[in-house]
Motif scaffolding. Structure first.
Motif, PDB file in Angstrom:
ATOM      1  N   TYR A 295       0.770  -1.087  -0.041  1.00  0.00           N
ATOM      2  CA  TYR A 295      -0.047  -0.267   0.010  1.00  0.00           C
ATOM      3  C   TYR A 295       1.161   1.202   0.268  1.00  0.00           C
ATOM      4  O   TYR A 295       1.616   1.332   1.003  1.00  0.00           O
ATOM      5  CB  TYR A 295      -0.935  -0.004   1.136  1.00  0.00           C
ATOM      6  N   GLU A 296       0.847   1.976  -1.056  1.00  0.00           N
ATOM      7  CA  GLU A 296       2.053   2.766  -1.356  1.00  0.00           C
ATOM      8  C   GLU A 296       1.480   4.410  -1.196  1.00  0.00           C
ATOM      9  O   GLU A 296       0.363   4.625  -1.642  1.00  0.00           O
ATOM     10  CB  GLU A 296       2.723   2.932  -2.642  1.00  0.00           C
ATOM     11  N   LEU A 297       2.177   5.254  -0.213  1.00  0.00           N
ATOM     12  CA  LEU A 297       1.969   6.585   0.015  1.00  0.00           C
ATOM     13  C   LEU A 297       3.024   7.065  -0.920  1.00  0.00           C
ATOM     14  O   LEU A 297       4.095   6.926  -0.511  1.00  0.00           O
ATOM     15  CB  LEU A 297       2.076   7.110   1.521  1.00  0.00           C
ATOM     16  N   GLN A 298       2.623   7.899  -2.024  1.00  0.00           N
ATOM     17  CA  GLN A 298       3.693   8.518  -2.891  1.00  0.00           C
ATOM     18  C   GLN A 298       4.722   9.409  -2.270  1.00  0.00           C
ATOM     19  O   GLN A 298       4.407  10.497  -1.502  1.00  0.00           O
ATOM     20  CB  GLN A 298       2.910   9.012  -4.042  1.00  0.00           C
ATOM     21  N   ILE A 299       6.062   9.168  -2.813  1.00  0.00           N
ATOM     22  CA  ILE A 299       6.879  10.411  -2.660  1.00  0.00           C
ATOM     23  C   ILE A 299       7.352  10.758  -3.829  1.00  0.00           C
ATOM     24  O   ILE A 299       7.765  10.197  -4.737  1.00  0.00           O
ATOM     25  CB  ILE A 299       8.030   9.802  -1.627  1.00  0.00           C
TER      26      ILE A 299
ATOM     27  N   GLY B  80      -1.076  10.475  -8.390  1.00  0.00           N
ATOM     28  CA  GLY B  80       0.341  10.047  -8.412  1.00  0.00           C
ATOM     29  C   GLY B  80       1.191  11.198  -7.935  1.00  0.00           C
ATOM     30  O   GLY B  80       2.227  10.790  -7.775  1.00  0.00           O
ATOM     31  N   GLN B  81       0.613  12.237  -7.203  1.00  0.00           N
ATOM     32  CA  GLN B  81       1.654  13.186  -6.778  1.00  0.00           C
ATOM     33  C   GLN B  81       1.882  12.969  -5.300  1.00  0.00           C
ATOM     34  O   GLN B  81       1.233  11.964  -4.816  1.00  0.00           O
ATOM     35  CB  GLN B  81       0.808  14.711  -6.981  1.00  0.00           C
ATOM     36  N   ALA B  82       2.904  13.719  -4.730  1.00  0.00           N
ATOM     37  CA  ALA B  82       3.067  13.402  -3.366  1.00  0.00           C
ATOM     38  C   ALA B  82       1.866  13.308  -2.328  1.00  0.00           C
ATOM     39  O   ALA B  82       1.075  14.496  -2.867  1.00  0.00           O
ATOM     40  CB  ALA B  82       4.243  14.417  -2.851  1.00  0.00           C
ATOM     41  N   GLY B  83       1.763  12.834  -1.444  1.00  0.00           N
ATOM     42  CA  GLY B  83       0.659  12.850  -0.486  1.00  0.00           C
ATOM     43  C   GLY B  83      -0.704  11.788  -1.080  1.00  0.00           C
ATOM     44  O   GLY B  83      -1.355  11.684  -0.125  1.00  0.00           O
ATOM     45  N   SER B  84      -0.447  11.497  -2.406  1.00  0.00           N
ATOM     46  CA  SER B  84      -1.409  10.647  -2.528  1.00  0.00           C
ATOM     47  C   SER B  84      -1.183   9.378  -2.323  1.00  0.00           C
ATOM     48  O   SER B  84      -0.273   8.702  -1.887  1.00  0.00           O
ATOM     49  CB  SER B  84      -1.584  10.451  -4.344  1.00  0.00           C
ATOM     50  N   ILE B  85      -2.387   8.314  -2.164  1.00  0.00           N
ATOM     51  CA  ILE B  85      -2.289   6.831  -2.136  1.00  0.00           C
ATOM     52  C   ILE B  85      -2.375   6.451  -3.381  1.00  0.00           C
ATOM     53  O   ILE B  85      -3.368   6.674  -4.012  1.00  0.00           O
ATOM     54  CB  ILE B  85      -3.662   6.281  -1.222  1.00  0.00           C
ATOM     55  N   TYR B  86      -1.110   5.926  -3.880  1.00  0.00           N
ATOM     56  CA  TYR B  86      -0.660   5.962  -5.310  1.00  0.00           C
ATOM     57  C   TYR B  86      -1.910   5.301  -6.022  1.00  0.00           C
ATOM     58  O   TYR B  86      -2.467   4.091  -5.771  1.00  0.00           O
ATOM     59  CB  TYR B  86       0.613   5.298  -5.446  1.00  0.00           C
TER      60      TYR B  86
END
Length: 252
Positions: free
Chosen positions: A132-136, A148-154
């Motif tokens: 489960y990815e939190l985008q950086i 897909g930006q920073a702070g999104s749940i990808y």
């Protein structure tokens, strides 16, 4: 009408019992004492330190869990070493509070998803980029798809705000993670939920995830799992390396 009146009677009776302020005062159980850090980002007394600025003893290589993480440590931070692959915590977790700081290089190049791309996998369900990815990503002045930006749940949930700082500045994620639960037959019981503060700004508000990250297609819960490691991504972009520091976790 008679049935509605009868159903209301127990509620009225309960309300009538609370006649004094102390009738609704609760004294037990007493919450445990926790000494907060002097500053917001400092680890509280009951936290597990995942990176103390000195070593990566709490991390291993995802390619081979028997080997230590190979990323580079300098000046109290560690940096992605391209080609070595993702790293993950030795320990697995269910529900937790996590603090993590990350920095995009000041001289970052590239655009879109190729500009300082990494990821914080809140629960790593397998090798590679499973979980489960939190985008950086650098989105201070960089357009890309908003989920897909920073702070999104990808590829799932757009952040409520763009709270990015300039490349070269340290940024923070503060996360409350509630792991999914599964029935004995492997089917989903309760989905994962996450709250994220990005540089102190709320960007995910008790968001209910539809499944682990899926790069192509619609996310869904395909397999049951329990406690999982936390993973950081070596995305392999030429525009890396990204650095991390001051990582701590409190199990909930």
């Amino acid at each position: 009408m008679k049935r509605l009146i009868l159903l209301a009677l127990p509620l009225l009776a309960l309300t009538a019992k609370a006649q004094k302020p102390e009738d609704t005062e609760v004294y037990k159980p007493v919450p445990p004492k926790v000494n907060a850090g002097a500053h917001f980002a400092d680890a509280p007394s009951d936290a597990l330190i995942l990176f103390d600025g000195k070593n990566l003893d709490q991390w291993v290589s995802v390619k081979d869990n028997s080997k230590p993480a190979q990323w580079t440590i300098a000046d109290g931070a560690f940096t992605v070493k391209k080609g070595t692959g993702n790293i993950q915590t030795k320990k697995s977790f269910l529900n937790y509070q996590l603090h993590l700081e990350w920095k995009i290089p000041a001289n970052i190049t590239g655009k879109g998803q190729g500009r300082g791309n990494s990821g914080l996998f809140l629960a790593s369900t397998g090798g590679g980029d499973d979980g489960y990815e939190l985008q950086i990503l650098d989105n201070y002045n960089n357009d890309t798809y908003v989920n897909g930006q920073a702070g999104s749940i990808y590829k799932q949930f757009v952040p409520l705000a763009n709270a990015n700082k300039k490349p070269g500045e340290w940024q923070t994620y503060d996360v409350i993670w509630t792991a999914p639960t599964f029935k004995t037959d492997g089917s989903l019981n309760t989905p994962a939920r996450v709250t994220v503060f990005f540089n102190g700004v709320l960007v995910q508000n008790n968001t209910t995830l539809t499944g682990p990250t899926q790069y192509i297609g619609t996310p869904s819960y395909k397999k049951a799992h329990g406690a999982c490691p936390i993973k950081l991504q070596d995305h392999g972009d030429p525009s890396e390396p990204i650095s991390f520091r001051n990582i701590w976790i409190r199990e909930l």
